[in-house]
Design a protein around this motif. Structure first.
Motif, mmCIF file in Angstrom:
data_model
loop_
_atom_site.group_PDB
_atom_site.id
_atom_site.type_symbol
_atom_site.label_atom_id
_atom_site.label_comp_id
_atom_site.label_asym_id
_atom_site.label_seq_id
_atom_site.Cartn_x
_atom_site.Cartn_y
_atom_site.Cartn_z
ATOM 1 N N LEU A 1 -3.980 14.071 -0.788
ATOM 2 C CA LEU A 1 -3.003 13.210 -0.101
ATOM 3 C C LEU A 1 -1.625 13.337 -0.756
ATOM 4 C CD1 LEU A 1 -2.444 10.890 2.052
ATOM 5 C CD2 LEU A 1 -2.512 9.378 0.083
ATOM 6 N N ASP A 2 -1.621 13.299 -2.088
ATOM 7 C CA ASP A 2 -0.336 13.436 -2.793
ATOM 8 C C ASP A 2 0.339 14.751 -2.414
ATOM 9 O OD1 ASP A 2 -0.998 11.065 -3.885
ATOM 10 O OD2 ASP A 2 -1.337 11.781 -5.918
ATOM 11 N N TYR B 1 -3.140 4.846 7.378
ATOM 12 C CA TYR B 1 -3.941 5.469 6.326
ATOM 13 C C TYR B 1 -4.612 4.410 5.467
ATOM 14 C CZ TYR B 1 -0.756 4.691 2.364
ATOM 15 O OH TYR B 1 -0.008 4.123 1.376
ATOM 16 N N GLU C 1 -6.917 3.758 1.726
ATOM 17 C CA GLU C 1 -7.315 4.307 0.420
ATOM 18 C C GLU C 1 -8.546 3.555 -0.059
ATOM 19 O OE1 GLU C 1 -3.190 6.021 -1.412
ATOM 20 O OE2 GLU C 1 -3.741 3.997 -2.013
ATOM 21 N N ARG D 1 2.777 1.666 -3.302
ATOM 22 C CA ARG D 1 1.859 2.130 -4.367
ATOM 23 C C ARG D 1 1.641 3.643 -4.242
ATOM 24 N NH1 ARG D 1 -2.227 -1.477 -3.208
ATOM 25 N NH2 ARG D 1 -3.340 0.121 -2.045
ATOM 26 N N THR D 2 1.485 4.086 -3.010
ATOM 27 C CA THR D 2 1.224 5.517 -2.777
ATOM 28 C C THR D 2 2.427 6.354 -3.203
ATOM 29 O OG1 THR D 2 -0.210 4.963 -0.942
ATOM 30 C CG2 THR D 2 0.618 7.213 -1.003
ATOM 31 N N ILE E 1 1.763 14.550 1.139
ATOM 32 C CA ILE E 1 3.049 13.825 1.202
ATOM 33 C C ILE E 1 4.191 14.747 0.781
ATOM 34 C CG2 ILE E 1 4.370 11.915 0.200
ATOM 35 C CD1 ILE E 1 1.700 10.378 0.005
ATOM 36 N N LYS F 1 0.843 -1.210 0.000
ATOM 37 C CA LYS F 1 0.000 0.000 0.000
ATOM 38 C C LYS F 1 0.874 1.255 0.000
ATOM 39 C CE LYS F 1 -2.386 1.262 3.751
ATOM 40 N NZ LYS F 1 -3.410 1.254 4.814
ATOM 41 N N LEU F 2 1.879 1.244 0.871
ATOM 42 C CA LEU F 2 2.759 2.407 0.995
ATOM 43 C C LEU F 2 3.569 2.614 -0.295
ATOM 44 C CD1 LEU F 2 3.196 4.343 3.297
ATOM 45 C CD2 LEU F 2 5.023 2.896 4.163
#
Lengths: 266, 360
Positions: free
Chosen positions: B117-118, B134, B136, A196-197, B121, A193-194
């Motif tokens: 969110l992007d 978190y 999604e 991918r983000t 970050i 997940k991380l």
């Protein structure tokens, strides 16, 4: 109001506050420094000890320009208190040309890089791996984690906050699925997940630079107009390490599985 | 059902599990949802579950004031909905005041879109690193996932058999996916209710017994009392009087121990109808009277009207027509005050009794 507080009001939360703070700073800064120094004298007289002030959380100056203004344009202000002062400092600022100009004005600079879980040659660093294991072992009974899972989480993150975050995510997943132990799939799903983000957040320029950093083990911007490496170091997608063999930079271990993919699309 | 849907329901269930664990402690959970309607649906699910405060953020100052200044003693979770754009003011606030999210010692759930969110970050990395977790979610403003969340968020309401069948399908799906015990109990309760309304008594019994078991596992005495009561209704409807009496009795005992007066009054009434059905008229009168007294004390107008109407039927059967007429008139007035559709039935009963009294 302390000097640190005034400085840390940091150019404010909104335009109105920012403007107000700037005006206040202009008119009152000398007065504040003077009062601070009187206070230092008084404290040292009373305690018969030297005062050491630690100004923490300056890592919160996350925007490059803001941090540069603070440390590079106004650094003389930081030197005026008549006592020992330790300022925390965002690592990416060491990669700008100003760093070498300003550094001599301070008594010392100490860099605390991330603890590497692998050396520059890729070999595992047992002492540091044990440090990370201990962080979890003090909070979770070892019997609650499947064999090998902890190592995978450590080697895939190699940064304390990310490691803790992944273990937390994995433990919630295991709890929700009523498992008796944190399983490999819980950790892998949290890592994926991380990953991918981050993959989605990085621009093509970032990915290109990360590939360069991975190859050269160095993170340098090409000039004053180039902030790509700094941005990567700010976001910790590129990480600076140090061990007994020296200092180097590399891609965040979490992103290493993506390196081949990026190479193919480069 | 599409794969995205499966993931989302499990993610929402995991969020609930994490919030449950984090109650009374600080936590900062980010939740990425793009569609506002979908986000609002999830917020409703959570509001149904936890005493919550929802803040639709526009400026950083709102975050600081809420976390620093407001009395949050009655709030179990704080839900933040971020705007579509991360302004400089907001990025600064999130970064510089991130500790406040933990200082309040209740979990914070922050909803934000993918693009925000992007941005977080990149521009508020310290806030991002400060998160506890978190999630999604990929959901859209329509489709089965949306319907499933809608079912979790809203109590059962239906207009026809099709509605019931649709809701039954969604609940069966949710039952497979949801692990949280409280939500599972709610789903089983609704499935029991739907099966009962569809006339599928065996299925209703299976679901309600499962619900009772879950309540027992959680030590949820109110839930146990409610399941026992519903199983009692089922037994009564299927003619198993002894079992119905046992179940209502067990439910009543728990409610009495909990000091749940309203629940006690609601158990006394059907125990009265059982006594009436088995010819124990004195016991039925005693139970109705006790139920009525509590309902009057509590100001439960609807309950009072129902017990008055039931008492009227008993007295009519016993030949006490004047008394029955007086009771049904009082019941009808209350049903009319409440705007209840039962007023029509009460009117019919009253007219019949008036005729009987006249004919006597």
């Amino acid at each position: 109001m302390s000097l640190a507080k005034v400085i840390l009001l940091k150019l404010g939360r909104e335009a109105k506050t920012r403007e107000y703070v700037r005006k206040e700073l202009d008119t009152q800064i000398s007065d504040l420094i003077q009062r601070l120094n009187w206070l230092i004298i008084e404290v040292e007289d009373w305690t018969k000890k030297c005062v050491v002030v630690i100004v923490d959380d300056l890592d919160k100056l996350t925007r490059g320009q803001q941090a540069e203004d603070f440390f590079y344009k106004n650094y003389e202000l930081l030197l005026q208190p008549n006592c020992f002062v330790i300022y925390t400092f965002p690592i990416p600022l060491t990669f700008t040309p100003y760093y070498q100009n300003v550094k001599p004005a301070f008594d010392d600079d100490v860099i605390l890089p991330q603890l590497p879980v692998r050396g520059i040659d890729g070999g595992e660093n047992d002492a540091n791996l044990n440090f990370y294991r201990e962080v979890v072992n003090r909070r979770i009974e070892p019997g609650l984690i499947d064999a090998g899972v902890l190592n995978e989480a450590i080697l895939s993150t190699g940064k304390l906050h990310e490691f803790v975050s992944v273990m937390k995510d994995a433990s919630i997943k295991a709890y929700r699925n009523e498992r008796e132990k944190i399983a490999k799939e819980d950790v892998e799903s949290a890592l994926e997940k991380l990953r991918r983000t981050y993959d989605r957040t990085l621009t093509e320029a970032h990915k290109k630079r990360l590939l360069e950093i991975h190859e050269s083990k160095e993170a340098r911007d090409t000039g004053n107009d180039d902030a790509t490496s700094r941005e990567l170091l700010f976001s910790l997608t590129a990480v600076e390490y140090e061990d007994e063999n020296g200092r180097w930079c590399d891609v965040d271990p979490l992103l290493l599985p993506l390196v081949e993919k990026w190479k193919r699309s480069d | 059902m599409e794969e995205i849907g499966l993931d989302d329901v499990e993610e929402v269930d995991t969020i609930i599990a994490e919030l449950e664990i984090s109650k009374g402690k600080g936590n900062l959970i980010l939740c990425v949802v793009n569609a506002p309607v979908y986000r609002d649906r999830i917020i409703r699910v959570l509001e149904n579950r936890f005493p919550s405060k929802v803040i639709f953020v526009e400026q950083g100052e709102e975050i600081i004031q809420t976390l620093k200044g407001e009395d949050l003693s009655d709030v179990k979770i704080l839900i933040w909905s971020m705007p579509n754009k991360l302004t400089e003011d907001l990025a600064d606030t999130l970064n510089n005041f991130r500790e406040l999210f933990y200082d309040v010692r209740i979990p914070n759930l922050v909803f934000l879109s993918q693009s925000v969110l992007d941005d977080v970050i990149r521009r508020a990395p310290d806030f991002w690193r400060y998160r506890g977790n978190y999630y999604e979610l990929n959901g859209a403003e329509r489709g089965r996932t949306f319907e499933a969340l809608d079912t979790l968020a809203t109590p059962l309401h239906y207009q026809n058999k099709e509605d019931l069948l649709r809701r039954k399908r969604i609940n069966e799906y949710l039952l497979e996916k949801v692990r949280d015990k409280k939500e599972t109990a709610k789903i089983l309760d609704e499935l029991g209710n739907i099966s009962y309304n569809l006339g599928e008594y065996d299925n209703a019994s299976i679901y309600l017994k499962k619900e009772l078991k879950v309540a027992q596992e959680m030590g949820d005495e109110r839930g146990m009392a409610s399941s026992l009561h519903n199983l009692g209704i089922l037994a009564q409807d299927t003619g198993d009087i002894d079992e119905a009496r046992r179940l209502y009795g067990e439910s009543l005992k728990i409610k009495q121990e909990l000091g749940d007066k309203s629940g006690v009054s609601k158990s006394l009434h059907p125990l009265g109808t059982l006594a009436q059905d088995t010819g124990d008229i004195d016991e039925a009168r005693r139970l109705y009277s006790e139920s009525l007294k509590i309902k009057q004390e509590l100001g439960d107008k609807s309950g009072v009207a129902i017990t008055l109407a039931q008492s009227a039927l008993l007295e009519e059967k016993e030949g006490n027509l004047e008394q029955a007429l007086d009771l049904i008139r009082r019941a009808e007035t209350k049903f009319l005050d409440l705007g209840s559709p039962t007023a029509a039935q009460a009117r019919k009963d009253r007219e019949r009794l008036e005729q009987k009294v006249q004919d006597k």
